[in-house]
Design an enzyme around this catalytic site. Structure first.
Site, mmCIF file in Angstrom:
data_model
loop_
_atom_site.group_PDB
_atom_site.id
_atom_site.type_symbol
_atom_site.label_atom_id
_atom_site.label_comp_id
_atom_site.label_asym_id
_atom_site.label_seq_id
_atom_site.Cartn_x
_atom_site.Cartn_y
_atom_site.Cartn_z
ATOM 1 N N HIS A 51 -40.110 -47.270 -71.516
ATOM 2 C CA HIS A 51 -41.217 -47.157 -70.567
ATOM 3 C C HIS A 51 -41.331 -45.733 -70.021
ATOM 4 O O HIS A 51 -42.444 -45.212 -69.853
ATOM 5 C CB HIS A 51 -41.016 -48.119 -69.393
ATOM 6 C CG HIS A 51 -40.935 -49.564 -69.795
ATOM 7 N ND1 HIS A 51 -39.767 -50.279 -69.707
ATOM 8 C CD2 HIS A 51 -41.862 -50.408 -70.295
ATOM 9 C CE1 HIS A 51 -39.986 -51.517 -70.113
ATOM 10 N NE2 HIS A 51 -41.240 -51.623 -70.484
ATOM 11 N N GLN A 166 -45.260 -48.560 -79.840
ATOM 12 C CA GLN A 166 -45.440 -49.061 -81.191
ATOM 13 C C GLN A 166 -44.417 -50.136 -81.550
ATOM 14 O O GLN A 166 -44.564 -50.797 -82.581
ATOM 15 C CB GLN A 166 -45.372 -47.907 -82.189
ATOM 16 C CG GLN A 166 -46.549 -46.960 -82.069
ATOM 17 C CD GLN A 166 -46.459 -45.758 -82.986
ATOM 18 O OE1 GLN A 166 -45.482 -45.604 -83.727
ATOM 19 N NE2 GLN A 166 -47.451 -44.895 -82.939
#
Length: 308
Positions: A51, A166
């Site tokens: 993150h 991704q």
């Protein structure tokens, strides 16, 4: 300007803040003049380096004058019966520190009542055929719930750009399709998967793994590496991955494979045996009680007999 320089020279408003309500978010967006673009990073909390990488990427793209908002919301719509909604880690205090250190201006952390003021919404988005494959087949309704909350958060945060990892390749593909199909004015930016030193893809669920379970779980990244060692034909690449996963199924504790599929990144349909070009190898498995996913892009070559 680097992120470190920006943090040292942070002389503009707003100072980093927690935004708990839609009214507060509207005030931030309406009354603070931001000369640059706005970026959002959507999370369910339990922030980790993956993150943080997304937030840093957002800060780099919008620059010092832009506004970066991270969202923290555990979305009940994307959890099915028997999944880990109740035990999903909630670590807001730690999340705020990571978000600020990574370059966010604000964290929007609404309650379920703020996001769904009338209770569970009667009108929702549907992910369509792509949302029924792989993860969608294993977790019915998951992608409908995910797209519904992403659409709501895009409306609420009004970003120019939105950043997604991704690692959740099917999710990213569906969000891109939603934005295209529904004419959202937001650029969707995919950021490469962040891995731990041993190769395990970073996930908030990794903390559920015991030491022995973690050793078994490493078969996921090893399978991806085995498939990607050379520009193999589609059947050979998939067979190389399955050999690693089959071996892990015999470990103690065992890996319980959900799927291993070589798919077209545009719609997540299986590529045919004679396919050549860019594909995604997606895997999902359970180790103990923890379900993990991973993927890697692969360039698939022609069958051996057709090679020069």
């Amino acid at each position: 300007m680097t992120l470190a320089e920006w943090l040292k020279d942070r002389d503009r408003e707003p100072a980093f803040e927690l935004v708990p309500a839609v009214e507060d978010l509207d005030h931030l967006l309406d009354h603070h003049a931001v000369p640059g673009r706005t970026a959002v990073v959507m999370t369910m909390g339990a922030l980790h380096e993956g993150h943080a990488t997304l937030i840093r990427a957002a800060r780099e793209r919008v620059g010092r004058k832009g506004l970066v908002i991270a969202t923290v919301f555990v979305n009940p719509l994307q959890f099915g019966a028997g999944e880990d909604l109740d035990r999903y880690p909630r670590t807001l205090d730690a999340d705020l520190k990571i978000a600020e250190a990574s370059g966010a201006d604000a964290v929007f952390a609404p309650s379920a009542e703020e996001v769904y003021p009338g209770g569970e919404p009667q009108v929702r988005l549907t992910a369509g055929p792509m949302g029924e494959r792989l993860e969608g087949a294993s977790r019915p309704g998951h992608f409908d719930g995910m797209l519904t909350v992403v659409a709501k958060l895009l409306h609420l945060t009004r970003p120019d750009l939105a950043f997604f990892g991704q690692k959740d390749a099917q999710q990213l593909a569906l969000i891109r399709r939603m934005v295209r199909d529904l004419n959202f004015r937001t650029e969707i930016v995919g950021v490469p998967t962040v891995r731990e030193a041993d190769g395990l893809a970073l996930s908030s669920r990794n903390r559920y793994l015991s030491a022995d379970e973690r050793r078994t779980a490493l078969a996921l990244s090893r399978a991806l590496a085995a498939a990607g060692k050379e520009k193999a034909a589609a059947p050979a690449a998939l067979a190389a991955a399955r050999a690693v996963l089959d071996e892990a199924a015999r470990l103690d504790p065992p890996l319980h494979l959900d799927y291993a599929a070589l798919v077209d990144p545009a719609d997540f349909t299986d590529v045919p045996d004679g396919f050549t070009g860019e594909a995604v190898l997606a895997v999902a498995a359970k180790v103990g009680t923890t379900r993990l996913i991973d993927n890697a892009p692969l360039t698939v070559g022609p069958a051996t007999g057709a090679q020069r």
